[in-house]
Design an enzyme around this catalytic site. Structure first.
Site, PDB file in Angstrom:
ATOM      1  N   ARG A  22      27.994  -2.232 109.215  1.00 50.11           N
ATOM      2  CA  ARG A  22      28.465  -0.845 109.294  1.00 50.11           C
ATOM      3  C   ARG A  22      27.405   0.169 108.865  1.00 50.11           C
ATOM      4  O   ARG A  22      27.234   1.198 109.506  1.00 50.11           O
ATOM      5  CB  ARG A  22      29.675  -0.655 108.369  1.00 50.11           C
ATOM      6  CG  ARG A  22      30.932  -1.201 108.933  1.00 50.11           C
ATOM      7  CD  ARG A  22      32.085  -1.016 107.973  1.00 50.11           C
ATOM      8  NE  ARG A  22      33.279  -1.584 108.574  1.00 50.11           N
ATOM      9  CZ  ARG A  22      34.429  -1.745 107.945  1.00 50.11           C
ATOM     10  NH1 ARG A  22      34.559  -1.376 106.693  1.00 50.11           N
ATOM     11  NH2 ARG A  22      35.458  -2.262 108.561  1.00 50.11           N
ATOM     12  N   LEU A  31      42.451  -4.140 100.996  1.00 58.34           N
ATOM     13  CA  LEU A  31      43.900  -4.295 100.820  1.00 58.34           C
ATOM     14  C   LEU A  31      44.210  -5.525  99.973  1.00 58.34           C
ATOM     15  O   LEU A  31      45.131  -5.519  99.158  1.00 58.34           O
ATOM     16  CB  LEU A  31      44.593  -4.363 102.185  1.00 58.34           C
ATOM     17  CG  LEU A  31      44.463  -3.062 102.996  1.00 58.34           C
ATOM     18  CD1 LEU A  31      45.057  -3.217 104.388  1.00 58.34           C
ATOM     19  CD2 LEU A  31      45.130  -1.895 102.280  1.00 58.34           C
TER      20      LEU A  31
HETATM   21  C1  LIG Z   1      41.120   4.222 108.836  1.00 52.79           C
HETATM   22  C2  LIG Z   1      41.053   3.168 107.771  1.00 52.79           C
HETATM   23  C3  LIG Z   1      41.241   1.832 108.105  1.00 52.79           C
HETATM   24  C4  LIG Z   1      41.177   0.849 107.118  1.00 52.79           C
HETATM   25  N1  LIG Z   1      41.356  -0.466 107.461  1.00 52.79           N
HETATM   26  C5  LIG Z   1      41.344  -1.407 106.492  1.00 52.79           C
HETATM   27  C6  LIG Z   1      41.583  -2.785 106.810  1.00 52.79           C
HETATM   28  O1  LIG Z   1      41.777  -3.146 107.976  1.00 52.79           O
HETATM   29  N2  LIG Z   1      41.584  -3.693 105.798  1.00 52.79           N
HETATM   30  C7  LIG Z   1      41.341  -3.327 104.498  1.00 52.79           C
HETATM   31  O2  LIG Z   1      41.353  -4.181 103.613  1.00 52.79           O
HETATM   32  N3  LIG Z   1      41.109  -2.033 104.176  1.00 52.79           N
HETATM   33  C8  LIG Z   1      41.110  -1.073 105.128  1.00 52.79           C
HETATM   34  N4  LIG Z   1      40.859   0.234 104.790  1.00 52.79           N
HETATM   35  C9  LIG Z   1      40.714   0.587 103.377  1.00 52.79           C
HETATM   36  C10 LIG Z   1      42.099   0.578 102.727  1.00 52.79           C
HETATM   37  O3  LIG Z   1      43.069   1.061 103.634  1.00 52.79           O
HETATM   38  C11 LIG Z   1      42.121   1.473 101.486  1.00 52.79           C
HETATM   39  O4  LIG Z   1      41.063   1.117 100.642  1.00 52.79           O
HETATM   40  C12 LIG Z   1      43.446   1.274 100.752  1.00 52.79           C
HETATM   41  O5  LIG Z   1      44.522   1.712 101.571  1.00 52.79           O
HETATM   42  C13 LIG Z   1      43.443   2.041  99.442  1.00 52.79           C
HETATM   43  O6  LIG Z   1      44.749   1.953  98.890  1.00 52.79           O
HETATM   44  P1  LIG Z   1      45.082   2.700  97.559  1.00 52.79           P
HETATM   45  O7  LIG Z   1      46.538   2.473  97.300  1.00 52.79           O
HETATM   46  O8  LIG Z   1      44.108   2.322  96.508  1.00 52.79           O
HETATM   47  O9  LIG Z   1      44.784   4.226  97.870  1.00 52.79           O
HETATM   48  P2  LIG Z   1      45.538   5.229  98.942  1.00 52.79           P
HETATM   49  O10 LIG Z   1      46.120   4.395 100.025  1.00 52.79           O
HETATM   50  O11 LIG Z   1      44.525   6.238  99.218  1.00 52.79           O
HETATM   51  O12 LIG Z   1      46.718   5.763  98.047  1.00 52.79           O
HETATM   52  C14 LIG Z   1      46.503   6.717  97.048  1.00 52.79           C
HETATM   53  C15 LIG Z   1      47.752   7.574  96.994  1.00 52.79           C
HETATM   54  O13 LIG Z   1      47.655   8.463  95.878  1.00 52.79           O
HETATM   55  C16 LIG Z   1      48.096   9.736  96.287  1.00 52.79           C
HETATM   56  N5  LIG Z   1      47.465  10.741  95.412  1.00 52.79           N
HETATM   57  C17 LIG Z   1      46.193  11.176  95.424  1.00 52.79           C
HETATM   58  N6  LIG Z   1      46.014  12.108  94.467  1.00 52.79           N
HETATM   59  C18 LIG Z   1      47.196  12.245  93.831  1.00 52.79           C
HETATM   60  C19 LIG Z   1      47.651  13.053  92.740  1.00 52.79           C
HETATM   61  N7  LIG Z   1      46.845  13.912  92.111  1.00 52.79           N
HETATM   62  N8  LIG Z   1      48.928  12.926  92.354  1.00 52.79           N
HETATM   63  C20 LIG Z   1      49.758  12.053  92.971  1.00 52.79           C
HETATM   64  N9  LIG Z   1      49.389  11.271  94.010  1.00 52.79           N
HETATM   65  C21 LIG Z   1      48.125  11.369  94.426  1.00 52.79           C
HETATM   66  C22 LIG Z   1      47.655   9.860  97.729  1.00 52.79           C
HETATM   67  O14 LIG Z   1      48.423  10.814  98.412  1.00 52.79           O
HETATM   68  C23 LIG Z   1      47.912   8.439  98.249  1.00 52.79           C
HETATM   69  O15 LIG Z   1      49.206   8.277  98.734  1.00 52.79           O
HETATM   70  C24 LIG Z   1      40.909   1.221 105.772  1.00 52.79           C
HETATM   71  C25 LIG Z   1      40.721   2.569 105.437  1.00 52.79           C
HETATM   72  C26 LIG Z   1      40.783   3.535 106.423  1.00 52.79           C
HETATM   73  C27 LIG Z   1      40.566   4.989 106.027  1.00 52.79           C
END
Ligand SMILES: Cc1cc2nc3c(=O)[nH]c(=O)nc-3n(C[C@H](O)[C@H](O)[C@H](O)COP(=O)(O)OP(=O)(O)OC[C@H]3O[C@@H](n4cnc5c(N)ncnc54)[C@H](O)[C@@H]3O)c2cc1C
Length: 294
Positions: free
Chosen positions: A64, A166
């Protein structure tokens, strides 16, 4: 937010950029899966040239960071707004069956991927660094856990491999929940008492918020994006420090809104990324620095 309460943050310079994000004026940016390249799609420029082949033995299937950087340089040299993903090596019915959601989504925005190449650009995708934690999501701040992309266990090193994020979210969440449940079972647990606080009544000017966000995004993209240099990072830091002052004064004097809170967090995060990047002169994984004196 974690940094403000004293949590240690690490590896923030390692921002991964995804090379193939849909690009069309008026359409949202969305990811065009790497699986398409796995099935034979190739990246070409506006003249139809397979410019990746000259850069890496794997051509369009290079890692990438290599593909994102090469596209970035290609666009800078040509002045074009995007490059293209050419799916012509695949039969139209195969594309429709194997990639129905990509087919539908691109069609919705006027691109029939079975007949024409898909316009693409690189875009910010994943932060390998974050709030330093152990495998149970514990930070150096008592009772503050960080799980998922915001945390950094070190699992992703300097360049995350596809699909590991994930898995990390799930395993860290499970370990953290188990550790917390065990701790709560042995100790009396009190939720902290929030301080009484009143927000000012004045609304923040939405035009100023939009302009600040736009400046923040363009500063990060141009000076701390796919290719960095000491001079670019110094300039980014100067702009962001001034911007942080402006945003802080909004934050103190205006009624809080989601946009304002996100903007304040974004400028702080941007400064931390720029600071981490400027402390690390060595290109590695998705942190790439050139030492050009502009
Ligand atoms: C387009 C795309 C495709 C991807 N595909 C893959 C894949 O195929 N396989 C894989 O392993 N990973 C993939 N990733 C990476 C993976 O999706 C993310 O790393 C993962 O979803 C992160 O999850 P999280 O719960 O840590 O954060 P997030 O999913 O970002 O959740 C954080 C949450 O906190 C909330 N939040 C933020 N600030 C605040 C605040 N101040 N107060 C309250 N809430 C707040 C946000 O609204 C959000 O809902 C992909 C990422 C993208 C962008």
């Amino acid at each position: 937010m974690a940094y403000r309460v004293g949590a240690r943050v690490i590896d923030l310079e390692y921002t991964q950029f995804h090379p193939t994000v849909f690009f069309k004026k008026g359409a949202p940016r969305f990811l065009i899966t790497e699986a398409l390249r796995g099935e034979g799609a190739v990246i070409v420029n506006a003249k139809g040239e397979r410019f990746m082949d000259a850069v890496h033995p794997l051509g369009s299937l290079a890692p990438r960071d290599v593909v994102s950087r090469t596209i970035h340089l290609e666009l800078a040299a040509s002045g074009e707004p995007c490059v293209f993903l050419d799916l012509s090596a695949m039969k139209p019915e195969f594309v429709r069956e194997r990639f129905p959601s990509i087919y539908e989504r691109c069609l919705k925005y006027g691109i029939d991927v079975t007949r024409e190449p898909v316009p693409i650009v690189p875009a910010g995708h994943f932060s390998c660094g974050g709030v330093h934690t152990d495998l149970q999501g514990r930070t150096n701040v008592r009772h503050l856990n960080a799980i998922g992309e915001t945390g950094c266990t070190g699992l992703h090193g300097a360049n995350r491999l596809a699909s590991t994020s994930l898995l990390e979210c799930l395993t860290s969440a499970k370990f953290a929940a188990q550790a917390d449940a065990a701790e709560i079972a042995c100790n009396v647990f009190h939720l902290p008492e929030p301080r009484v606080w009143e927000s000012p009544v004045r609304e923040a000017d939405p035009t100023l918020i939009a302009q600040d966000l736009s400046l923040l995004q363009s500063t990060m993209w141009n000076y701390a994006g796919v290719i960095r240099s000491p001079k670019r990072l110094t300039r980014a830091r100067r702009i962001l420090l001034e911007l942080r002052e402006e945003i802080q004064s909004f934050y103190r004097g205006c009624r809080l809104s989601r946009q304002l809170i996100e903007l304040r967090n974004a400028v702080q995060t941007a400064l931390l990324i720029v600071y981490a990047a400027s402390l690390n002169p060595r290109s590695k994984g998705c942190h790439y620095v050139i030492d050009r004196e502009e």
